[in-house]
Design an enzyme around this catalytic site. Structure first.
Site, PDB file in Angstrom:
ATOM      1  N   THR A  29      -5.975   6.691   8.198  1.00 29.61           N
ATOM      2  CA  THR A  29      -6.704   7.109   6.878  1.00 29.61           C
ATOM      3  C   THR A  29      -6.635   5.674   5.929  1.00 29.61           C
ATOM      4  O   THR A  29      -7.026   5.842   4.719  1.00 29.61           O
ATOM      5  CB  THR A  29      -5.573   7.915   6.103  1.00 29.61           C
ATOM      6  OG1 THR A  29      -4.275   7.419   5.930  1.00 29.61           O
ATOM      7  CG2 THR A  29      -5.537   9.241   7.029  1.00 29.61           C
ATOM      8  N   THR A  30      -6.252   4.375   6.396  1.00 26.18           N
ATOM      9  CA  THR A  30      -6.592   3.076   5.859  1.00 26.18           C
ATOM     10  C   THR A  30      -7.407   2.496   6.781  1.00 26.18           C
ATOM     11  O   THR A  30      -7.325   2.458   7.972  1.00 26.18           O
ATOM     12  CB  THR A  30      -4.897   2.375   5.722  1.00 26.18           C
ATOM     13  OG1 THR A  30      -4.253   2.587   7.126  1.00 26.18           O
ATOM     14  CG2 THR A  30      -4.066   3.545   4.764  1.00 26.18           C
ATOM     15  N   HIS A  86       2.486   8.997   1.327  1.00 27.13           N
ATOM     16  CA  HIS A  86       1.316   8.948   0.309  1.00 27.13           C
ATOM     17  C   HIS A  86       1.431   9.896  -0.486  1.00 27.13           C
ATOM     18  O   HIS A  86       2.260  11.088  -0.452  1.00 27.13           O
ATOM     19  CB  HIS A  86      -0.151   9.299   1.118  1.00 27.13           C
ATOM     20  CG  HIS A  86      -0.541   8.433   2.286  1.00 27.13           C
ATOM     21  ND1 HIS A  86      -1.182   7.442   2.021  1.00 27.13           N
ATOM     22  CD2 HIS A  86      -0.255   8.431   3.396  1.00 27.13           C
ATOM     23  CE1 HIS A  86      -1.242   6.876   3.278  1.00 27.13           C
ATOM     24  NE2 HIS A  86      -1.007   7.255   4.213  1.00 27.13           N
ATOM     25  N   HIS A 120       3.627  10.460   6.790  1.00 26.64           N
ATOM     26  CA  HIS A 120       2.904  10.381   8.113  1.00 26.64           C
ATOM     27  C   HIS A 120       3.691   9.667   9.280  1.00 26.64           C
ATOM     28  O   HIS A 120       4.291   8.590   8.942  1.00 26.64           O
ATOM     29  CB  HIS A 120       1.532   9.787   7.977  1.00 26.64           C
ATOM     30  CG  HIS A 120       0.558  10.273   7.211  1.00 26.64           C
ATOM     31  ND1 HIS A 120      -0.809   9.680   6.808  1.00 26.64           N
ATOM     32  CD2 HIS A 120       0.329  11.650   7.099  1.00 26.64           C
ATOM     33  CE1 HIS A 120      -1.357  10.561   6.317  1.00 26.64           C
ATOM     34  NE2 HIS A 120      -0.787  11.756   6.389  1.00 26.64           N
ATOM     35  N   HIS A 171       0.904  -1.275   0.039  1.00 29.07           N
ATOM     36  CA  HIS A 171      -0.157  -0.059   0.071  1.00 29.07           C
ATOM     37  C   HIS A 171       0.705   1.200  -0.127  1.00 29.07           C
ATOM     38  O   HIS A 171       0.298   2.458  -0.299  1.00 29.07           O
ATOM     39  CB  HIS A 171      -0.891  -0.026   1.126  1.00 29.07           C
ATOM     40  CG  HIS A 171      -1.860  -1.207   1.323  1.00 29.07           C
ATOM     41  ND1 HIS A 171      -2.738  -1.445   0.538  1.00 29.07           N
ATOM     42  CD2 HIS A 171      -1.999  -2.185   2.340  1.00 29.07           C
ATOM     43  CE1 HIS A 171      -3.423  -2.551   0.684  1.00 29.07           C
ATOM     44  NE2 HIS A 171      -2.943  -3.143   1.644  1.00 29.07           N
ATOM     45  N   HIS A 230       5.371   6.641   6.962  1.00 30.69           N
ATOM     46  CA  HIS A 230       5.274   6.119   5.571  1.00 30.69           C
ATOM     47  C   HIS A 230       4.597   7.335   4.578  1.00 30.69           C
ATOM     48  O   HIS A 230       4.661   8.302   5.319  1.00 30.69           O
ATOM     49  CB  HIS A 230       4.316   4.953   5.645  1.00 30.69           C
ATOM     50  CG  HIS A 230       2.778   5.510   6.281  1.00 30.69           C
ATOM     51  ND1 HIS A 230       2.570   5.300   7.478  1.00 30.69           N
ATOM     52  CD2 HIS A 230       1.742   5.988   5.609  1.00 30.69           C
ATOM     53  CE1 HIS A 230       1.426   5.699   7.731  1.00 30.69           C
ATOM     54  NE2 HIS A 230       0.965   6.194   6.701  1.00 30.69           N
TER      55      HIS A 230
END
Length: 375
Positions: free
Chosen positions: A325-326, A241, A258, A214, A239
């Site tokens: 957010t996941t 995005h 994040h 992801h 991680h």
């Protein structure tokens, strides 16, 4: 000579048995365990009616006699039935045969069905036949990887596994569709107040890089933490995005990092560092240098990271309560979004884009929640 043959299951064999061949048939029946009266040795009793044949008919088993209904008294006496006719009728009953056409009384038609059930078979016989049959194999549940159910449900950022369907994939993902404090949001109309600065206690640490399917995630060794609003949170991982999930007054940035923290009671706090196109970012480049060759592989790096170099010089921020957010989109997460973005080069953006061209959840409703902004 033609022989009567009983076929295997679901095969129907039709054979004609003429009275001159009856001795052979009766011998075959005795081998099969059938109980029939004894015929004369020459098998031609149809015209002769010897005493032995009459005696055989008279001594028929009681069960067979019980099957024949007693004749109703008739107004006039009927002529005695030919013993050979009786024999043919009993033979027909034993073999499940049908009566011959009236024009040819010496022919018995036999239909042998090894496994077929008669249309009006007695209940006990039908149940026994079903019990003797092997049980049909149970159908296996197939589960499709695109289906929103079971352990095979795989969330993504597009298609059947996209954000609009996350909440229906698993019961534990329900908050993704029913939550009222979801992230990310478009940060608008923050209340400007005197916020305590976030106390960053970051130091050079070992790290491991993993492409988890992801995003690119960096698991950091223990010893890094923040303190905010009187609570201490330990850094677990950070991680990326693309593009940024958060927006400020509608503006979206090229990427975001994040940094995920957790306190002793399990509460989460996320620091979001916005990444905007410009010069190369050294911490990001160190992570890219240690990218694994395969998804799911976790690569331990030889060097160390000092995450102070990832933070903007000016540490003012927005803060609000939100969610992951996941999936599972758990709520109760404290968010701190740095107001000043950090630069990242076009080449560094392109490297991440080859792995994940887009891995940002759409903007969620602010739902009237309070947003604070530091002066």
């Amino acid at each position: 000579m033609p022989r009567a043959f009983v076929a295997p299951e679901e095969t129907v064999v039709m054979s004609k048995i003429r009275t001159p061949r009856l001795p052979h048939l009766i011998a075959a029946l005795f081998c099969a365990g059938a109980s029939l009266p004894v015929l004369p040795a020459d098998g031609h009793g149809h015209d002769a009616k010897p005493a032995a044949a009459k005696k055989a008919v008279a001594e028929a088993p009681a069960a067979s006699a019980a099957e024949t209904k007693p004749a109703k008294p008739a107004a006039r006496a009927e002529p005695p039935q030919d013993p050979m006719d009786k024999l043919r009728e009993r033979l027909a009953e034993k073999l499940g045969a049908t009566k011959a056409a009236p024009s040819n009384p010496n022919v018995v038609r036999v239909a042998a069905r090894a496994s077929a059930e008669p249309e009006h078979a007695p209940a006990a016989a039908t149940a026994a036949a079903h019990a003797a049959r092997p049980a049909a194999p149970k159908a296996r549940a197939v589960v499709s990887h695109d289906a929103p159910a079971g352990h095979a449900a795989h969330w993504s950022y597009e298609g059947a596994g996209g954000p609009s369907g996350w909440g229906a994939m698993k019961p534990e993902f329900a908050k993704c569709s029913t939550g009222t404090r979801q992230s990310p949001i478009d940060i608008r109309e923050g209340i400007k107040v005197q916020l305590d600065p976030v106390q960053f206690d970051y130091r050079p640490s070992g790290f491991r890089v993993i492409d988890n399917g992801h995003t690119v995630q960096v698991n950091v060794a223990a010893g890094n933490s923040i303190e905010v609003m009187g609570r201490r949170y330990d850094l677990l991982q950070f991680h990326f995005h693309r593009p940024s999930e958060e927006r400020i007054d509608g503006k979206q940035f090229d990427m975001v990092a994040h940094l995920v923290h957790k306190d002793a009671e399990g509460r989460l706090a996320v620091v979001a560092v916005l990444l905007d196109r410009g010069s190369a970012q050294p911490i990001v480049q160190t992570v890219w240098n240690n990218l694994p060759l395969e998804k799911g592989d976790e690569v331990p790096a030889k060097g160390s990271l000092d995450l102070n170099a990832l933070l903007p010089p000016e540490r003012s921020y927005f803060t609000y309560m939100g969610s992951l957010t996941t999936p599972p989109c758990s709520e109760g997460v404290l968010w701190m979004v740095m107001k000043q973005p950090v630069s990242i080069s076009q080449e560094q953006i392109a490297i991440f884009s080859r792995l994940y061209p887009m891995n940002a959840r759409p903007i969620q409703s602010a739902s009237g929640r309070l947003i604070k902004e530091s002066n």
